[in-house]
Design an enzyme around this catalytic site. Structure first.
Site, PDB file in Angstrom:
ATOM      1  CB  SER A   1      36.704  42.780  -4.965  1.00 19.12           C
ATOM      2  OG  SER A   1      36.249  43.378  -3.776  1.00 19.12           O
TER       3      SER A   1
ATOM      4  NE  ARG B   1      -2.068  -2.253   3.256  1.00 18.53           N
ATOM      5  CZ  ARG B   1      -2.534  -2.726   4.414  1.00 18.53           C
ATOM      6  NH1 ARG B   1      -3.726  -2.351   4.854  1.00 18.53           N
ATOM      7  NH2 ARG B   1      -1.812  -3.557   5.139  1.00 18.53           N
TER       8      ARG B   1
ATOM      9  NE  ARG C   1      29.447  20.924  -1.817  1.00 15.66           N
ATOM     10  CZ  ARG C   1      30.285  20.897  -2.865  1.00 15.66           C
ATOM     11  NH1 ARG C   1      30.652  22.030  -3.453  1.00 15.66           N
ATOM     12  NH2 ARG C   1      30.759  19.762  -3.302  1.00 15.66           N
TER      13      ARG C   1
HETATM   14  C1  UD1 Z   1      -2.543  -5.909  11.439  1.00 22.49           C
HETATM   15  C2  UD1 Z   1      -3.547  -6.788  12.231  1.00 22.49           C
HETATM   16  C3  UD1 Z   1      -4.800  -5.946  12.518  1.00 22.49           C
HETATM   17  C4  UD1 Z   1      -4.421  -4.681  13.277  1.00 22.49           C
HETATM   18  C5  UD1 Z   1      -3.313  -3.906  12.549  1.00 22.49           C
HETATM   19  C6  UD1 Z   1      -2.783  -2.815  13.465  1.00 22.49           C
HETATM   20  C7  UD1 Z   1      -3.236  -9.107  11.511  1.00 22.49           C
HETATM   21  C8  UD1 Z   1      -3.768 -10.215  10.711  1.00 22.49           C
HETATM   22  N1  UD1 Z   1      -3.887  -7.965  11.460  1.00 22.49           N
HETATM   23  O1  UD1 Z   1      -3.188  -5.573  10.199  1.00 22.49           O
HETATM   24  O2  UD1 Z   1      -5.719  -6.706  13.284  1.00 22.49           O
HETATM   25  O3  UD1 Z   1      -5.556  -3.868  13.445  1.00 22.49           O
HETATM   26  O4  UD1 Z   1      -2.200  -4.767  12.203  1.00 22.49           O
HETATM   27  O5  UD1 Z   1      -1.819  -2.004  12.846  1.00 22.49           O
HETATM   28  O6  UD1 Z   1      -2.235  -9.275  12.182  1.00 22.49           O
HETATM   29  N2  UD1 Z   1       4.122  -8.746   8.487  1.00 22.49           N
HETATM   30  C9  UD1 Z   1       5.044  -9.764   8.526  1.00 22.49           C
HETATM   31  N3  UD1 Z   1       4.809 -10.882   7.787  1.00 22.49           N
HETATM   32  C10 UD1 Z   1       3.707 -11.028   7.019  1.00 22.49           C
HETATM   33  C11 UD1 Z   1       2.744  -9.987   7.001  1.00 22.49           C
HETATM   34  C12 UD1 Z   1       2.989  -8.870   7.754  1.00 22.49           C
HETATM   35  O7  UD1 Z   1       6.070  -9.667   9.199  1.00 22.49           O
HETATM   36  O8  UD1 Z   1       3.573 -12.073   6.377  1.00 22.49           O
HETATM   37  C13 UD1 Z   1       4.410  -7.524   9.243  1.00 22.49           C
HETATM   38  C14 UD1 Z   1       4.360  -6.263   8.409  1.00 22.49           C
HETATM   39  O9  UD1 Z   1       5.642  -5.953   7.891  1.00 22.49           O
HETATM   40  C15 UD1 Z   1       3.886  -5.222   9.400  1.00 22.49           C
HETATM   41  C16 UD1 Z   1       3.062  -6.018  10.398  1.00 22.49           C
HETATM   42  O10 UD1 Z   1       3.422  -7.370  10.229  1.00 22.49           O
HETATM   43  O11 UD1 Z   1       4.967  -4.598  10.063  1.00 22.49           O
HETATM   44  C17 UD1 Z   1       1.556  -5.860  10.188  1.00 22.49           C
HETATM   45  O12 UD1 Z   1       1.244  -6.270   8.865  1.00 22.49           O
HETATM   46  P1  UD1 Z   1       0.181  -5.486   7.999  1.00 22.49           P
HETATM   47  O13 UD1 Z   1       0.053  -6.175   6.688  1.00 22.49           O
HETATM   48  O14 UD1 Z   1       0.488  -4.048   7.987  1.00 22.49           O
HETATM   49  O15 UD1 Z   1      -1.126  -5.773   8.856  1.00 22.49           O
HETATM   50  P2  UD1 Z   1      -2.437  -4.886   8.943  1.00 22.49           P
HETATM   51  O16 UD1 Z   1      -3.276  -5.111   7.760  1.00 22.49           O
HETATM   52  O17 UD1 Z   1      -2.087  -3.488   9.281  1.00 22.49           O
HETATM   53 CA    CA Z   2      -0.198  -2.328   9.373  1.00 23.54          CA
END
Ligand code: UD1
Ligand code: CA
Length: 474
Positions: free
Chosen positions: A411, A18, A339
């Protein structure tokens, strides 16, 4: 729990689609640090035995930052099974077989979460004996977040992701902050039972809470009062909002510490900057990286300073400065460009439309107007004439210019490096200085001036200049 061990998992393996960016989401900066840097700083401050960032997407961009700035952490690599649940499962592999205690899970994209909030979560978690404790917040606009479903009696019952929620569930404004404390054994067991039966086809960490409830342990859902602490960044609109809020908080903290900030809306201060009491920041000031500013200095308007040290009672107006040192009582600007490697001595001056680079300028020396000073050292109390160029580059290599103390250069000089101008020497206006000038000498190579009498009257006879000259001669 006999022995209280603590591990902190930092989720940073997501794709961050996103953001629509070639830079991994968690490497986008707020207040001068990548979001991941803020989260790792908090995680390491908790004093845990294990801090485990989980990475996967664009890991070659994350690894150098983590290893460079947080050498004590244990990096875990997520495999190709997606989801926050899988990420935590991979992280747990880093822990020794006999680990027991609490596991905190935070996200690399929730950058404002502070040590205090996590510590109080851990306290509640341990004293209540819950299997899991999670943080929630009530958001006016909860879209994108997982919703907290509670029972009629108000107890936590599940988390439903936005994309899996029914219309009724979408109305819920209490959201999952994505910050958890788990009992290690419960977490490990629950992770083996959860599936990928959701709209994203991912192994959700949020399902773990429900599994722990099912196994008979309590799940605590604690609501934060300061929603910014748990604001997640999934796109650049949220990045800007969180960044603006953090900047506002940094400015407020410095104002309370004795810094005058005339317009916090247009003043941007990295979290790594240090300011003394009675510093004044005027509108449009950007302070970056490892910059420090001492007492009484007035910076701005329209000044950017990165990785520089500014002494006491310095004045800097409408200028760009990086990698430089400016000693006490010196003045810079308006419209100066300093710089890296510029060192301006106490009481010195770098004035209007002056560019400097790798230049050590002694106390009380002045370069007031329209000059370029590169690869040079200047002694004390010398004055560089307006419009002077230090010609440091011969097209292949850079060369050094040495100007002594109490020098007065005319100058519009060009100093063709390498060259040495002795103490107390002068140079004449318009001189192209190609030879060293010994102490006390006047250097000049300007051809004697010749006036061709009546040249204009003769060669430009029909012009207004000729007319004016004729009149003047009458
Ligand atoms: C997640 C939560 C949601 C919460 C929100 C809060 C889940 C399923 N959902 O959603 O309930 O409201 O955070 O901010 O957990 N990541 C990994 N591995 C993966 C996928 C994600 O390490 O396979 C990490 C991402 O880099 C990120 C975090 O986990 O730092 C959250 O992932 P993201 O996809 O942003 O979850 P949300 O849709 O925000
Ligand atoms: Ca998130």
């Amino acid at each position: 729990m006999s022995e209280q061990h603590l591990a902190v998992v930092v989720l940073a393996a997501g794709e961050g689609t996103r953001m629509r960016s070639a830079t991994p989401k968690v490497m986008h900066e707020i207040a001068g640090l990548p979001m991941l840097g803020h989260v790792l700083a908090t995680a390491t401050a908790l004093g845990a035995q294990y801090v485990i960032p989980v990475i996967r997407h664009e890991k070659e961009l994350l690894e150098p930052h983590i290893e460079g700035f947080y050498p004590t952490v244990h990096i875990s690599h997520q495999d190709d099974i997606p989801g926050t649940g899988r990420a935590v499962e991979c992280a747990l592999n880093v822990l020794p077989e006999d680990f027991s205690g609490a596991v905190v899970v935070t996200s690399g994209d929730v950058p404002l979460l502070d040590v205090q909030t996590i510590e109080s979560m851990i306290d509640v978690h341990l004293s209540s004996g819950a299997g899991a404790t999670l943080l929630t917040a009530v958001f006016e606009d909860p879209s994108g977040y997982g919703r907290i479903v509670r029972s009629d009696s108000g107890m936590f019952s599940s988390i439903v992701e936005h994309r899996d929620a029914t219309d009724a569930e979408l109305e819920i404004t209490e959201v999952n902050a994505g910050v958890y404390v788990f009992d290690h054994a419960e977490l490990k067991k629950a992770l083996t039972t959860i599936g990928t039966h959701n709209a994203a086809g991912e192994k959700y960490l949020t399902d773990v809470a429900v599994e722990i409830l099912k196994s008979g342990r309590e799940v605590q859902a604690l609501q934060v009062s300061d929603n910014w602490l748990v604001a997640g960044v999934n796109n650049r609109v949220q990045l800007q909002q969180v960044s603006a809020e953090l900047n506002k908080r940094i400015c407020e903290a410095w104002m309370l510490a004795g810094v005058t900030i005339v317009d916090p809306q247009t003043t941007f201060i990295d979290i790594t900057v240090m300011l003394a009491e009675d510093v004044t920041l005027l509108p449009g000031t950007h302070l970056r990286g490892l910059t420090t500013i001492s007492r009484g200095s007035v910076i701005g308007p329209e000044v950017t300073i990165a990785d520089s040290r500014v002494g006491e009672n310095v004045s800097i107006v409408k200028s760009q400065i990086s990698g430089s040192v400016i000693e006490d009582e010196a003045t810079v600007g308006p419209f100066s460009y300093l710089r890296p490697g510029t060192h301006l001595g106490a009481g010195g001056k770098i004035g209007t439309f002056v560019e400097t680079k790798n230049a050590v300028i002694g106390a009380g020396s002045k370069i007031p107007h329209l000059s370029y000073v590169g690869d040079a050292s200047i002694g004390v109390e010398s004055n560089i004439g307006a419009g002077t160029i230090f010609a440091n580059y011969d097209g292949v290599s850079k060369h050094h210019t040495v100007i002594g103390s109490h020098v007065r250069s005319g100058s519009h000089n060009v100093f063709v490096a390498p060259i040495v101008i002795g103490d107390g020497a002068y140079t004449a206006a318009g001189t192209v200085v190609r030879k060293d000038v010994e102490p006390g000498a006047l250097g000049m190579n300007v051809a004697p001036q010749r006036n061709l009498a009546d040249w204009v009257l003769d060669k430009r006879a029909t012009t207004k200049s000729a007319e004016a000259a004729k009149k003047a001669k009458e």
